[in-house]
Design an enzyme around this catalytic site. Structure first.
Site, mmCIF file in Angstrom:
data_model
loop_
_atom_site.group_PDB
_atom_site.id
_atom_site.type_symbol
_atom_site.label_atom_id
_atom_site.label_comp_id
_atom_site.label_asym_id
_atom_site.label_seq_id
_atom_site.Cartn_x
_atom_site.Cartn_y
_atom_site.Cartn_z
ATOM 1 N N LYS A 111 94.124 25.491 -16.311
ATOM 2 C CA LYS A 111 93.267 25.132 -15.550
ATOM 3 C C LYS A 111 92.475 26.081 -15.718
ATOM 4 C CE LYS A 111 90.976 23.081 -11.482
ATOM 5 N NZ LYS A 111 89.858 24.166 -11.615
ATOM 6 N N ASP A 113 89.458 28.976 -15.418
ATOM 7 C CA ASP A 113 88.601 29.239 -14.432
ATOM 8 C C ASP A 113 87.069 29.637 -15.122
ATOM 9 O OD1 ASP A 113 87.235 29.328 -11.996
ATOM 10 O OD2 ASP A 113 88.627 31.139 -11.492
ATOM 11 N N LYS A 311 96.371 23.763 -7.792
ATOM 12 C CA LYS A 311 95.546 25.068 -7.772
ATOM 13 C C LYS A 311 96.667 26.073 -7.146
ATOM 14 C CE LYS A 311 91.239 25.256 -7.415
ATOM 15 N NZ LYS A 311 90.411 24.647 -6.681
ATOM 16 N N CYS A 408 72.092 59.240 9.718
ATOM 17 C CA CYS A 408 71.073 59.873 10.380
ATOM 18 C C CYS A 408 71.385 59.977 11.787
ATOM 19 C CB CYS A 408 69.500 59.174 9.802
ATOM 20 S SG CYS A 408 69.335 57.787 10.664
ATOM 21 N N CYS A 423 69.658 50.250 10.532
ATOM 22 C CA CYS A 423 69.010 51.502 11.109
ATOM 23 C C CYS A 423 67.782 51.392 10.685
ATOM 24 C CB CYS A 423 69.626 52.750 10.013
ATOM 25 S SG CYS A 423 69.058 54.106 10.324
ATOM 26 N N CYS A 429 66.293 58.503 6.616
ATOM 27 C CA CYS A 429 67.615 58.256 6.679
ATOM 28 C C CYS A 429 67.965 58.109 4.853
ATOM 29 C CB CYS A 429 67.988 56.678 7.049
ATOM 30 S SG CYS A 429 69.553 56.265 6.914
HETATM 31 S S1 IVH Z 1 90.072 17.610 -17.371
HETATM 32 C C1 IVH Z 1 87.362 13.815 -16.253
HETATM 33 N N1 IVH Z 1 91.417 19.948 -17.893
HETATM 34 O O1 IVH Z 1 88.088 22.127 -13.563
HETATM 35 C C2 IVH Z 1 87.935 14.927 -15.844
HETATM 36 N N2 IVH Z 1 89.669 20.159 -16.550
HETATM 37 O O2 IVH Z 1 88.038 21.512 -10.892
HETATM 38 C C3 IVH Z 1 88.175 15.889 -17.164
HETATM 39 N N3 IVH Z 1 88.917 22.506 -15.947
HETATM 40 O O3 IVH Z 1 85.818 19.495 -13.995
HETATM 41 C C4 IVH Z 1 88.462 17.170 -16.713
HETATM 42 N N4 IVH Z 1 90.518 23.461 -16.975
HETATM 43 O O4 IVH Z 1 85.603 21.616 -15.431
HETATM 44 C C5 IVH Z 1 90.448 19.436 -17.321
HETATM 45 N N5 IVH Z 1 92.646 21.787 -18.697
HETATM 46 C C6 IVH Z 1 91.564 21.329 -18.030
HETATM 47 C C7 IVH Z 1 90.498 21.877 -17.312
HETATM 48 C C8 IVH Z 1 89.592 21.318 -16.559
HETATM 49 C C9 IVH Z 1 89.581 23.756 -16.272
HETATM 50 C C10 IVH Z 1 87.587 22.178 -14.988
HETATM 51 C C11 IVH Z 1 86.656 21.140 -15.230
HETATM 52 C C12 IVH Z 1 86.955 20.227 -14.099
HETATM 53 C C13 IVH Z 1 87.305 21.223 -13.135
HETATM 54 C C14 IVH Z 1 87.755 20.757 -11.578
#
Ligand code: IVH
Length: 667
Positions: A111, A113, A311, A408, A423, A429
């Site tokens: 996932k 970021d 997460k 100060c 302050c 200051c």
């Molecule tokens: S799939 C239809 N795959 O995380 C939904 N999303 O917090 C398709 N994200 O909206 C999303 N890595 O912006 C998908 N490997 C991944 C991802 C990913 C990051 C993001 C994406 C999503 C958000 C949700």
């Protein structure tokens, strides 16, 4: 030689090399040879603007300016993902999935970021890149996305005619750290984290600046109409063949899993291994692989039922509170800072953490020597989020918020309803004095070259400057006596100070550091009032009539201009020749393009695009980046793109060629 053919040949050769270099990491030519080919292409393109192509490899260096990003609708909503935080929650999700799709198998991936993006290709060419926005509509940031080298501008054949792919734009750690280091050395505010920085970078107006940031992209979702394969994992692998950077099932970044144990071991592996990755991830995404099963499962209003995110927990760690100090900002705001026993957290050694304000200290019931829990959230500075009371000794004393300024010593004030202490000794200051001067000289304000915050602190300490106006009275003798200052640096400072007198009024107004008057508000005020006289004479009603000026700003301006110290400072700055009048000439008001919205496109023979855009502003016109029904004119040079041409024609926007532009502007 057919020039068009040669240009096309060079473009496709360079697309291929880019793909090998940035996506596959297996280049077949040297950097030198690549640059030679690119130079040759740029040369031919500049000689033949009629063959302009927005997807040419030469656009990677950027240069296109977008003033306002156009809002566009997504063809399919850009949804978010449901979250799970524990094995139990994940198990429940799997059971729900298997009820509706008994044969479903799963794919785990990272996932990322970063910033979500949807990219569309028509006939293989990148035509549009849009941010998520509210999920239904996002911002068109195509010009900026084109500069990201791992995103193909042209798909490798064979490709679907209409193709949309989604993914995440990330900023690698190395680029993030280098950028923040540079900003720190220039006294600029730091980016909180790579995600914020990526998001800010994508909204820069000049795509050449975006190109320099070094963004990268990972793609994770192919849209339904371009089905490449019957399931997600194969589609993603095939997207790799079209030129994208995608994880492959034979590497560890994506895995097919058939049991919860296998999914959890992927999660656990990456929770530990993420520290080694060159970019940020904040979890793992688990998806149902087969498109048929995905279809059976469908969507809720916000997210697909066929996917969920696991997460990672925010990293939290225990250490010891050694002391508390208090920082004084430019506005006099006091921030308490916890000094900790150094500890390794989220990739850096943490020594300090923010305690925010008095209420926060009270809520934690903080005592000196406490064992505290520290978390790194989205901010640069970690937070103290809790105390392990069991470890507190009997003798430990409570942390009591200071009642006097640590610098100060004047008594602090806290307004009713506000959490922050201030302050009020503005003019006596030291950190407030240096803070105001730091702001005055900063890049977005007067941009005084040759000077940084260290010099400012020294000048304030030696009592050579107390207000910005003092900078204009510094002499060679004042500076050369300072420790470590040589003739060259002294002359640089004096030159920088002198040159700043030419900065336009809007910068001077911003540099004055009036609360709530940021760079944008200063610009609006100058546009509306044009001179300091008009601004000083304005009552509240007159101020409120200006665009984007509300009660808070109007009250602040009135209070500032009633303050005798502020007025004396203003007079001194005027006396030194700073600009207190707008440079836009009066004639602009009656020019034929005054107040008109204009899109400049293509290449002009007699002047550069930037020159033309400046001229438009000087004559009171407004440069806009994309054509809409509100556009008054399109100034079309050579090689204006066919899409723009079509749009302008459809909307009935007058299109002026170079000769017509020249005659309209009386050039
Ligand atoms: S799939 C239809 N795959 O995380 C939904 N999303 O917090 C398709 N994200 O909206 C999303 N890595 O912006 C998908 N490997 C991944 C991802 C990913 C990051 C993001 C994406 C999503 C958000 C949700």
């Amino acid at each position: 030689m057919n020039v068009q053919f040669e240009i096309e040949r060079l473009r496709s050769e360079l697309h291929e090399h880019n793909h090998r270099y940035y996506t596959l990491d297996t280049p077949t030519v040297s950097d030198y040879d690549f640059d030679q080919l690119l130079k040759k292409l740029e040369q031919l393109e500049s000689e033949h603007p009629e063959f302009f192509d927005p997807n040419s490899p030469s656009v990677r260096v950027g240069g296109e300016i977008t003033k306002n990003f156009e809002t566009v609708s997504h063809r399919y909503p850009m949804l978010s993902l449901g979250n799970t935080y524990s094995t139990e929650e994940l198990q429940e999700w799997i059971v729900r999935v298997q009820k509706l799709a008994p044969d479903a198998s799963f794919v785990c991936e990272l996932k990322y970021d970063g910033v979500a993006i949807g990219i569309r290709y028509e006939n293989g060419a990148l035509t549009r890149a849009v941010t998520r926005g509210d999920g239904t509509q996002g911002d068109d940031i195509t010009a900026n996305v084109r500069t990201i080298k791992s995103i193909p501008l042209q798909l490798l054949p064979p490709f679907p005619q209409d193709f949309e792919i989604r993914g995440e734009i990330v900023l690698p750690h190395a680029r993030f750290d280098a950028l923040n280091e540079l900003r720190e050395s220039r006294g600029l505010p730091l980016f909180a984290n790579p995600r914020n920085c990526a998001s800010g970078s994508l909204k820069l107006q000049d795509s050449a600046d975006v190109a320099k940031r070094g963004l990268d992209a990972y793609l994770y979702y192919v849209l339904p109409e371009a089905v490449l394969a019957p399931n997600h994992s194969e589609s993603i692998a095939l997207a790799g063949k079209l030129g994208f950077k995608v994880p492959l099932t034979d590497d560890k970044f994506i895995a097919k899993c058939t049991s919860i144990e296998a999914i959890m071991s992927f999660v656990e592996y990456w929770d530990a291994a993420r520290k080694e990755l060159p970019f940020d991830i904040d979890g793992v995404v688990i998806k149902v692989d087969s498109y048929k099963a995905q279809k059976d499962l469908g969507f809720t209003a916000k997210s697909p039922r066929w996917a969920t995110a696991f997460k990672f927990k925010t990293e939290r760690i225990a250490t010891q509170l050694e002391s508390v100090t208090y920082q004084v900002g430019r506005t006099g705001a006091i921030t308490p800072v916890a000094h900790l026993k150094p500890i390794w957290l989220g990739g850096t050694t943490v020594r300090r953490a923010s305690l925010h304000n008095e209420d926060q200290i009270a809520a934690l019931d903080l005592h000196y020597g406490d064992a505290v829990f520290v978390e790194k959230g989205g901010e640069i500075i970690p937070k103290v989020v809790g105390v392990d009371v069991d470890q507190r000794g009997d003798q430990a004393s409570t942390v009591v918020f200071v009642s006097n300024c640590p610098e100060c010593h004047s008594p602090l004030s806290r307004l009713e309803g506000e959490a922050q202490h201030y302050c009020l000794n503005e003019s006596g200051c030291e950190p407030q004095i240096s803070g105001r001067i730091d702001h005055f000289i900063s890049r977005k304000a007067m941009d005084i070259m040759g000077m940084g915050s260290e010099t400012v602190a020294l000048l304030v300490k030696k009592r050579l400057v107390k207000t910005p106006a003092d900078l204009y009275e510094l002499s060679y003798e004042d500076l050369i006596q300072l420790d470590g200052f040589k003739e060259k640096s002294v002359l640089n400072i004096l030159d920088g100070v002198k040159a700043s007198k030419h900065q336009p009024f809007e910068r001077v107004l911003f540099a004055m550091g009036i609360r709530h008057v940021g760079a944008t508000v200063a610009k609006k005020l100058v546009r509306h009032f044009k001179s300091i006289e008009a601004l000083l004479a304005a009552d509240k009603e007159t101020l409120l009539a200006a665009e984007e000026i509300g009660e808070v700003i109007a009250d602040q301006l009135i209070a500032t201009f009633l303050n005798p110290e502020r007025l004396v400072e203003l007079q001194r700055l005027r006396h030194h020749g700073l600009q207190f009048e707008s440079e836009v000439q009066e004639q602009a008001v009656d020019s034929p393009i005054s107040g008109k919205k204009i899109v400049v496109s293509g290449v002009f023979e007699s002047l550069s695009r930037n020159e033309l855009k400046t001229l438009i502003e000087t004559l009171g016109g407004i440069n806009v980046s994309s054509i809409s029904s509100k556009t008054d004119y399109v100034f079309a040079g050579e090689g204006m793109g066919p899409a723009k041409l079509k749009k302008a024609t459809n909307l009935g926007v007058p299109i002026l060629n170079e000769d017509e532009v020249r005659s309209l502007l009386s050039l």
